[in-house]
Motif scaffolding. Structure first.
Motif: not given
Length: 253
Positions: A131-135, A177-178, A222-223, A230-231
């Motif tokens: 999965g991907t976490v974008v903060n 990613t931030s 990004v996603a 990974n960015i």
């Protein structure tokens, strides 16, 4: 089966723009926010493009966050991407005259709420196999300015939390990613100045700020990258903005 994205703070600004961007690509949406009527309007708008599940949710309420994630219905339970967008600034006073209630609200939302949502969804993001976490952080995470005090500190937390998540999640396939936007025109300044429309509008006068759609485009990119990419962090400013106290220049006439 389409991918599923879970977006916090989806009722305005970056969150609503992300909902529209992911919907246009056919992703299933889990949209959360405090304003039920706005959630329902967004669901009505986007349901013709994709499956939409809405949850009236205040991310500051840890029990409510955990319960909402645990109760996700089957078509939406395999979340592939979390967009931790819910956040705000309150006030622009120097620290010595700031309102402690403003500080509490920023810490509770930008820090605690973001961590609650992340922790609740991490097992699922790992289980789906990458999965991907974008903060949503801010340029204020790196660059201080007068009156930024606690807001900038909360966004520095988001940035550093993102980096530390990368360490903890190494080997799981989950990306983090931030995203760190500069000046962007949305409800952000209206909220910061407690509904003072004149003061909020003055922030953008003569500038050419980013739009919520600009940031949604970035988040979607990004996603959507290949799973091995990974960015770590991405700082995005309008061309008119520079680093001198995060000041702006004006567009040429």
């Amino acid at each position: 089966m389409p991918n599923t994205v879970f977006i916090t703070g989806a009722t305005a600004g970056f969150g609503a723009a992300c909902a529209r961007k992911f919907a246009a690509a056919g992703w299933s949406l889990v949209l959360t926010g405090r304003r039920a009527e706005r959630l329902e309007a967004l669901k009505a708008e986007l349901s013709a493009q994709c499956a939409v599940h809405t949850i009236q949710l205040d991310v500051r309420d840890r029990a409510a966050v955990l319960a909402a994630v645990a109760a996700l219905p089957e078509p939406f339970s395999r979340v592939h991407t979390l967009v931790n967008n819910a956040g705000l600034a309150q006030g622009l006073n120097p620290a010595q005259t700031s309102d402690l209630d403003d500080w509490d609200r920023m810490i509770d939302t930008n820090v605690k709420g973001l961590t609650y949502c992340t922790r609740a969804l991490l097992p699922t993001l790992i289980e789906v196999g990458g999965g991907t976490v974008v903060n949503l952080a801010s340029v204020a995470a790196r660059w201080p300015y007068p009156g930024g005090n606690v807001y900038g500190a909360t966004k520095a937390f988001v940035r550093q939390f993102s980096y530390n998540l990368r360490c903890d999640l190494a080997g799981t396939g989950v990306r983090v990613t931030s995203i760190e936007p500069g000046m962007a025109e949305s409800e952000f300044s209206l909220v910061r100045f407690h509904g003072d429309e004149k003061k909020a509008a003055s922030i953008y006068k003569g500038a050419h700020p980013l739009t919520p759609e600009d940031i949604a485009e970035t988040i979607f990119w990004v996603a959507s990258l290949p799973k091995h990419v990974n960015i770590n962090s991405l700082e995005v400013m309008p061309t008119t903005q520079a680093w001198q106290a995060l000041g702006i220049t004006r567009d040429a006439e």
